[in-house]
Structure formats: C-alpha cells, structure tokens
Design a protein around this motif. Sequence first.
Motif, PDB file in Angstrom:
ATOM      1  N   THR A   1      -1.153  12.705   1.423  1.00 18.06           N
ATOM      2  CA  THR A   1      -0.804  12.090   2.663  1.00 18.06           C
ATOM      3  C   THR A   1       0.697  12.182   2.814  1.00 18.06           C
TER       4      THR A   1
ATOM      5  N   ILE B   1      -9.579  13.618   8.548  1.00 13.95           N
ATOM      6  CA  ILE B   1     -10.089  12.764   9.538  1.00 13.95           C
ATOM      7  C   ILE B   1     -10.368  13.429  10.930  1.00 13.95           C
TER       8      ILE B   1
ATOM      9  N   LEU C   1       1.072   5.448   0.360  1.00 15.10           N
ATOM     10  CA  LEU C   1       0.240   6.503   0.554  1.00 15.10           C
ATOM     11  C   LEU C   1       0.107   7.533  -0.585  1.00 15.10           C
TER      12      LEU C   1
ATOM     13  N   GLY D   1      -0.227   1.268   8.125  1.00 11.25           N
ATOM     14  CA  GLY D   1      -1.225   2.220   8.387  1.00 11.25           C
ATOM     15  C   GLY D   1      -0.558   3.104   9.585  1.00 11.25           C
ATOM     16  N   TRP D   2       0.489   2.944  10.216  1.00 19.69           N
ATOM     17  CA  TRP D   2       0.703   3.629  11.334  1.00 19.69           C
ATOM     18  C   TRP D   2       2.419   4.375  11.211  1.00 19.69           C
TER      19      TRP D   2
ATOM     20  N   LYS E   1       0.918  -1.284   0.089  1.00 20.75           N
ATOM     21  CA  LYS E   1       0.016  -0.087   0.061  1.00 20.75           C
ATOM     22  C   LYS E   1       0.914   1.328  -0.110  1.00 20.75           C
TER      23      LYS E   1
ATOM     24  N   SER F   1      -2.188   6.756  13.752  1.00 20.58           N
ATOM     25  CA  SER F   1      -2.555   5.973  12.731  1.00 20.58           C
ATOM     26  C   SER F   1      -2.816   6.795  11.565  1.00 20.58           C
TER      27      SER F   1
ATOM     28  N   ARG G   1      -4.883   6.177   9.060  1.00 16.94           N
ATOM     29  CA  ARG G   1      -6.163   5.748   8.542  1.00 16.94           C
ATOM     30  C   ARG G   1      -7.364   6.500   9.319  1.00 16.94           C
ATOM     31  N   PHE G   2      -7.065   6.397  10.683  1.00 17.70           N
ATOM     32  CA  PHE G   2      -8.289   6.759  11.603  1.00 17.70           C
ATOM     33  C   PHE G   2      -7.561   7.502  12.623  1.00 17.70           C
TER      34      PHE G   2
ATOM     35  N   TYR H   1      -4.314  15.356  11.133  1.00 19.99           N
ATOM     36  CA  TYR H   1      -5.558  14.635  11.085  1.00 19.99           C
ATOM     37  C   TYR H   1      -6.484  15.752  10.367  1.00 19.99           C
TER      38      TYR H   1
ATOM     39  N   GLU I   1      -5.759  15.627   6.724  1.00 17.68           N
ATOM     40  CA  GLU I   1      -6.247  14.459   6.058  1.00 17.68           C
ATOM     41  C   GLU I   1      -7.880  14.426   5.943  1.00 17.68           C
TER      42      GLU I   1
END
Length: 99
Positions: A12, A95, A8, A36-37, A6, A60, A62-63, A90, A93
């Motif tokens: 990101t 989020i 980024l 993802g971290w 994956k 993270s 992603r979240f 965040y 992003e």
Amino acid sequence: MSMEVKVLSTITQTNLEALKHHMKKLGFKYYKEMNGWVTFGARLMMNGKGVAPDDCISISVRFMDIHADLWDFDLISKLPEAKQAILNFYEAEGIANED
C-alpha cells in the motif's frame, strides 16, 4: 493505556507513493494520511484547528470512496485524470467498486 498505530502495508505504501507522484504532477502538493484517508491538496490554509488542505481530494485506503472539494478551475479540469489515477490505485490495491 497504549495507543494502537495502524501501519500501512509495504505494498500500500508503494502504491501510495505512485499515486502521490502522479497527483503532484497534476498540481496537488500537500499529502496527509490519517484514519485510513489520504488527502491531496493544492495549498494549505489555516482553520480553527490548525493547518488544513485547500482545494483537496481525499480517498479512502480501505474501501472505494473519493471526496473532492475543488474551487480552482485549473484543478477542476484535471479531475478526470486525478480520478483515473485514484482508480488505478484502487485496482492495484484490489479494491473494487461494489455498485
């Protein structure tokens, strides 16, 4: 069997570069992205599996989730500024905290 990697997004990666720069100013020299971290650490230590960050903050990508493991009082005093830098990441992003 192929292994999926994956990557980024460019946005990101740009946001992470800004966060890395800010965290470096706070004294976090180590950076690693995996599963993802993103982990920032003040120094490296050896563990049973190799080299690992010590006095670290992981986030993270992603979240919204933050984990901090700090023992150095100087770094602990910088935690509010590090938290704000992470929250800015965040926000960039898109989020949001869903609490």
